[in-house]
Design an enzyme around this catalytic site. Structure first.
Site, mmCIF file in Angstrom:
data_model
loop_
_atom_site.group_PDB
_atom_site.id
_atom_site.type_symbol
_atom_site.label_atom_id
_atom_site.label_comp_id
_atom_site.label_asym_id
_atom_site.label_seq_id
_atom_site.Cartn_x
_atom_site.Cartn_y
_atom_site.Cartn_z
ATOM 1 N N ASN A 263 48.140 52.813 41.579
ATOM 2 C CA ASN A 263 49.283 53.645 41.180
ATOM 3 C C ASN A 263 50.601 52.936 41.467
ATOM 4 O O ASN A 263 50.772 52.313 42.502
ATOM 5 C CB ASN A 263 49.267 54.952 41.971
ATOM 6 C CG ASN A 263 47.881 55.524 42.097
ATOM 7 O OD1 ASN A 263 47.261 55.854 41.103
ATOM 8 N ND2 ASN A 263 47.364 55.577 43.323
ATOM 9 N N HIS A 295 44.038 42.531 44.653
ATOM 10 C CA HIS A 295 43.704 43.072 43.332
ATOM 11 C C HIS A 295 44.680 44.185 42.928
ATOM 12 O O HIS A 295 45.253 44.151 41.830
ATOM 13 C CB HIS A 295 42.264 43.599 43.360
ATOM 14 C CG HIS A 295 41.790 44.176 42.075
ATOM 15 N ND1 HIS A 295 41.076 43.448 41.156
ATOM 16 C CD2 HIS A 295 41.927 45.415 41.545
ATOM 17 C CE1 HIS A 295 40.797 44.220 40.115
ATOM 18 N NE2 HIS A 295 41.309 45.413 40.322
ATOM 19 N N GLU A 296 44.871 45.150 43.818
ATOM 20 C CA GLU A 296 45.744 46.279 43.456
ATOM 21 C C GLU A 296 47.186 45.808 43.314
ATOM 22 O O GLU A 296 47.904 46.255 42.419
ATOM 23 C CB GLU A 296 45.649 47.409 44.498
ATOM 24 C CG GLU A 296 44.237 47.910 44.785
ATOM 25 C CD GLU A 296 43.409 48.240 43.554
ATOM 26 O OE1 GLU A 296 43.977 48.640 42.529
ATOM 27 O OE2 GLU A 296 42.173 48.057 43.605
ATOM 28 N N GLU A 318 41.312 44.934 33.876
ATOM 29 C CA GLU A 318 40.391 44.730 34.998
ATOM 30 C C GLU A 318 39.798 43.322 35.025
ATOM 31 O O GLU A 318 39.740 42.688 36.068
ATOM 32 C CB GLU A 318 39.294 45.800 35.004
ATOM 33 C CG GLU A 318 39.814 47.219 35.223
ATOM 34 C CD GLU A 318 40.624 47.397 36.501
ATOM 35 O OE1 GLU A 318 40.604 46.499 37.359
ATOM 36 O OE2 GLU A 318 41.297 48.442 36.629
#
Ligand code: BAL
Ligand code: ZN
Length: 872
Positions: A263, A295-296, A318
């Site tokens: 988010n 990654h995020e 992804e």
């Protein structure tokens, strides 16, 4: 249930100019007011259709006027306004029940705190909205809550206002300056504590970094914070990408379906990927945290700034972001070790998925439940496909492509074709054939045959690609990194012949051969001797390589090849050949043998001077069972388990001295450090320990190591070594572990999972006991996965127990879990999907278990999709 098709995509008929959300938080009755400015962009007569599920609709106002229920339609999944003007303001009030939201989609409570999960389609469980990734808007979020229980009120973007309200309540308003789709919305509220730090960007802006956790976990955030800073620096240095808000927040929660969620500005994490200290987390946990934090964070550009047009494009963000996190870990730790670990992960998990009934291309063509397509294929194979671009274009060419991708598409929702075109245009090459990787499922086989003409010094390599069960598939572009070696392992020159000059290249990763057709012959000249082939270096394409290397060749490659992947692969192939041979022997009622060649390679690698201990550990480890299973058309569980058992026992017996020596040589009293050298030493030491437990004195070293309590890596390795033994020491250590850690949720997951994967005869009974244990909790996905996920996926012996009781147990639990959390239930049921591959009665019993699940008329669409496709 409805099937959604890629070919049905239609652009949205409405655009949302801005969205103001107000949350009045209460555990059982949270009121959500959603005020949006909307205008029509096409289809003058189209009604306004908003998505919504599990919502209680209180009121709808159109341009300030309350609508009568006759002026709209409400179904289980939609709110429809048949007649709206071209431009209007819509205000919708709904009520939701976060406390009883056990699906963990939308807004829910975990440990008394509020949090959200919206990807893929959770926002529709918060309010009626266009729940699709190509509707982007500016979000402002006001959160109102009781002060006592919700000290912290968080949402995306920047905090613009806070204030007190009557009755001990307070509020905060967050404004996100970037447009985003609703799947990137987040809200968190509760009594969390924060760890603060800062990062200075390369353009000298100071970013506030915050990690929010439950107070008891404040001492476990340091590694996550360091990982975040390393991620931010790395993305600036390697990709030229700089963070774009003034604040970056991470919240750790215990109950979470995924690993973490990107988010905008407010990542919500499964606490497993945040919390670590040496006493509680293993090297693998530390590495996992660094990689998921990375990654995020990397999603902020690849996912958030440039997002997906629709969910069929999921691999756009992804696959690319997994590739980026793989490269990050590779740059932080050891590139060779990381590559092998990623290949193992792909082969153990994605290859079986791609060989089963849920097989799909990295860009799926249809789905019933999108959550079922957050798969190893979309993520890991998707990353391999991104890696193909990198291999073909080199680092500089790849970065040129990325730059053009951001220049063209920043702020937009796009497709995998847009990505491919950016890569192609930036490098002025034709990459159209890459399309075939996106549309075809299955693991390709690459078959290579060599022929050497000593008289002319010419080598021909005949290459063929195939996709199982697809007689006329569209040819894939397969880059094959390779080298030629002489008998001593020295490199021989690579000189492409006339017909191959435009298909063989020198790259920064070495010699590269480009296979573009189904069948092709490559010629090489000027060779004074027949070379040995080192093929698919770096695992340069996600394929199964079929090349008939002799044992001698494999031994030579295992000892000498310049490429670590090929060295590892060669010894793994020797192990696999030995296991396959013994499976056949077992089936024929003959005794098993321990391959001389494997033994020699094993010894050579274990005793090799100057070789990274981590690479030694990986090389001497046996191929994992899922990959061994993949080698067989029909899986004979008993034969495979016996052959692998035998192999371990032979290794333990034959090399007990050398294993013990290597074990002792890599023991250290040094305090724990997340450092690749220390990790490598622990990895080798613990691989030796695992084998020693199959030898003559199985418990000695393991018990001593457990008792030292040096760090969780070593403690868990000791428990793992004891785990298959029916000895009192195992029980004593497990109960000591429980006493020490019963208050720590993540550590207790390890305790549960150890027992769920035990190879002991008691395992099935133990799993039943674990489900009754007071600390087992169906509402906590990590706990469920640590028992039932581990049991179905990793405990081949107990799950496939000949009685069929393992299957019956999991089937009942899937049905129970489906009523609580369908996403988690759907993951559990994948343990059954390969049922057709198993031999005889196991096949029948797995099928019966699936039929039993299918007979439940109230199945979620998550479980329904997997079960029905499996039974087709
Ligand atoms: N977007 C879902 C979680 C992840 O892949 O980061
Ligand atoms: Zn992701």
């Amino acid at each position: 249930p409805k099937t959604h098709y890629l070919t049905d995509y239609q652009p949205p008929a409405f655009e949302v100019e801005s969205l103001f959300l107000t949350f009045e938080l209460l555990p059982n009755g949270t009121r959500v007011t959603n005020r949006m400015q909307v205008h029509r962009v096409k289809d003058l007569s189209a009604p306004l259709v908003l998505d919504g599920e599990g919502l209680e609709l209180i009121q709808v106002d159109l341009d300030g006027v309350a609508l009568m229920p006759t002026q709209y339609d409400v179904t289980d999944t939609q709110l429809i306004l048949p007649d709206v003007p071209e431009r209007f303001e819509l205000e919708i009030v709904t009520e939701i029940d976060p406390e009883n939201n056990t699906r963990l989609e939308g807004l829910y409570r975990t440990s008394g705190n509020y949090c959200t999960q919206c990807e893929a389609e959770g926002f529709r469980r918060i309010t009626y909205y266009f729940d699709r990734p190509d509707v982007l808007t500016y979000f402002t979020t006001k959160i109102i809550a009781d002060k006592q229980d919700n000290k912290v009120l968080l949402s995306n973007g920047n905090l613009v206002e806070v204030g007190d309200l009557p009755n001990d309540r307070h509020y905060a308003i967050w404004k996100d300056p970037y447009k985003k789709p609703c799947y990137l919305f987040a809200l968190v509220a509760g009594n969390l504590e924060e760890v603060e730090d800062t990062f200075i960007t390369r353009d000298q802006r100071q970013i506030d970094l915050r990690i929010y956790v439950e107070p008891k976990n404040l001492d476990k955030c340091e590694h996550a914070m360091e990982s975040l800073k390393r991620s931010m620096k790395w993305d600036e240095e390697r990709f030229g990408l700089v963070y774009d808000l003034d604040i970056y927040m991470i919240v750790a929660v215990d109950d979470f379906n995924m690993g973490a969620m990107e988010n905008k500005g407010l990542n919500v994490f499964n606490s497993k990927y945040v919390l670590a200290k040496p006493e509680t987390a293993t090297d693998a946990d530390y590495e996992g945290i660094e990689s998921v934090i990375g990654h995020e964070y990397f999603h902020n550009w690849t996912g958030n700034r440039v997002t997906c047009r629709d969910w069929f494009q999921l691999t756009l963000k992804e696959g690319l972001t997994v590739f980026r996190d793989q490269e990050f870990t590779s740059d932080m730790l050891s590139p060779a070790v990381k590559r092998i670990e990623d290949v193992k992960r792909l082969r153990n998990n994605q290859f079986p998925e791609d060989a089963g009934p849920m097989s799909h291309p990295i860009q799926p063509q249809s789905y019933i439940e999108m959550n079922n397509f957050y798969t190893m294929t979309v993520y890991e194979k998707g990353a391999e496909v991104v890696r193909l671009y990198h291999t073909l274009l080199g680092e500089a060419g790849f970065q040129k492509g990325m730059q053009l991708y951001f220049d063209r598409f920043d702020g937009q929702a796009v497709t995998v074709e847009d990505f491919r075109n950016a890569m192609a245009d930036a490098n002025e090459i034709d990459l159209a054939q890459m399309h075939n990787w996106y549309t075809q499922a299955g693991t390709p086989t690459l078959k290579v045959e060599k022929h050497f003409d000593a008289a002319t010094g010419t080598l021909t390599l005949h290459c063929e690609q195939s996709l199982k069960g697809q007689s006329a598939h569209a040819p894939l572009l397969i880059p094959v990194l390779f080298g030629f070696l002489n008998d001593d392992g020295r490199a021989l020159p690579v000189r492409p012949g006339e017909n191959s000059r435009n298909k063989v290249f020198e790259t920064e990763k070495g010699h590269l051969l480009k296979l573009t057709t189904l069948s092709e012959t490559f010629e090489f000249t000027g060779l004074s001797q027949e070379p040995h082939l080192s093929l698919l270096r770096h695992f340069s394409a996600p394929v199964n390589l079929e090349y008939a290397a002799s044992d001698e060749e494999l031994m030579m490659l295992a000892s000498h090849d310049a490429d670590s992947f090929v060295r590892w692969e060669s010894i793994q192939t020797l192990a696999l050949k030995n296991i396959e041979d013994n499976v056949a022997r077992f089936q024929a009622g003959n005794g098993m043998v321990f391959s001389e060649h494997y033994q020699q390679a094993f010894q050579a690698v274990l005793e090799a001077k100057g070789l990274d201990p981590a690479l030694k550990a990986l090389a001497i480890g046996l191929p994992d069972l899922p990959y061994v299973f993949e080698q067989f058309e029909t899986i004979d569980v008993d034969a495979v388990l016996q052959a692998v058992e035998y192999q371990k026992a032979q290794i333990a017996q034959t090399f007990s001295g050398a294993l013990d020596k290597a074990y002792l040589a890599h023991c250290s009293k040094k305090a724990y450090c997340y450092d690749k050298h220390d990790m490598a030493a622990r990895m080798l030491k613990n691989q030796c320990l695992a084998y020693l437990a199959y030898g003559a004195e199985p418990v000695v070293r393991a018990v001593a190591q457990y008792e030292q309590q040096q760090n969780m890596t070593d403690v868990l390795a000791a428990l793992n070594a004891l785990n298959h033994l029916a000895v009192s020491e195992r029980e004593a250590c497990l109960s000591d572990f429980y006493e020490r850690w019963q208050q720590d949720t993540l550590v207790m997951d390890k305790w549960f999972s150890l027992q769920a994967r035990s190879e002991s005869e008691q395992a099935l009974q133990d799993v039943r006991g674990l489900l009754e244990h007071p600390d087992f909790n169906y509402r906590n996905p990590n706990r469920v996965r640590s028992v039932l996920g581990v049991f179905g996926r990793l405990n081949m012996k107990a799950f496939h127990d000949a009685s069929g009781e393992g299957y019956a147990l999991l089937a009942e639990e899937v049905l129970k879990m489906d009523k609580i959390n369908p996403q988690v239930a759907a993951r559990l049921v994948t343990a059954f999907t390969s049922w057709k591959r198993f031999k005889g009665h196991r096949q029948d019993k797995m099928q019966s278990a699936l039929q039993h699940i299918a007979a439940d008329k109230a199945l979620s669409k998550d479980v329904y999709e997997i079960v029905s496709k499996s039974l087709e």
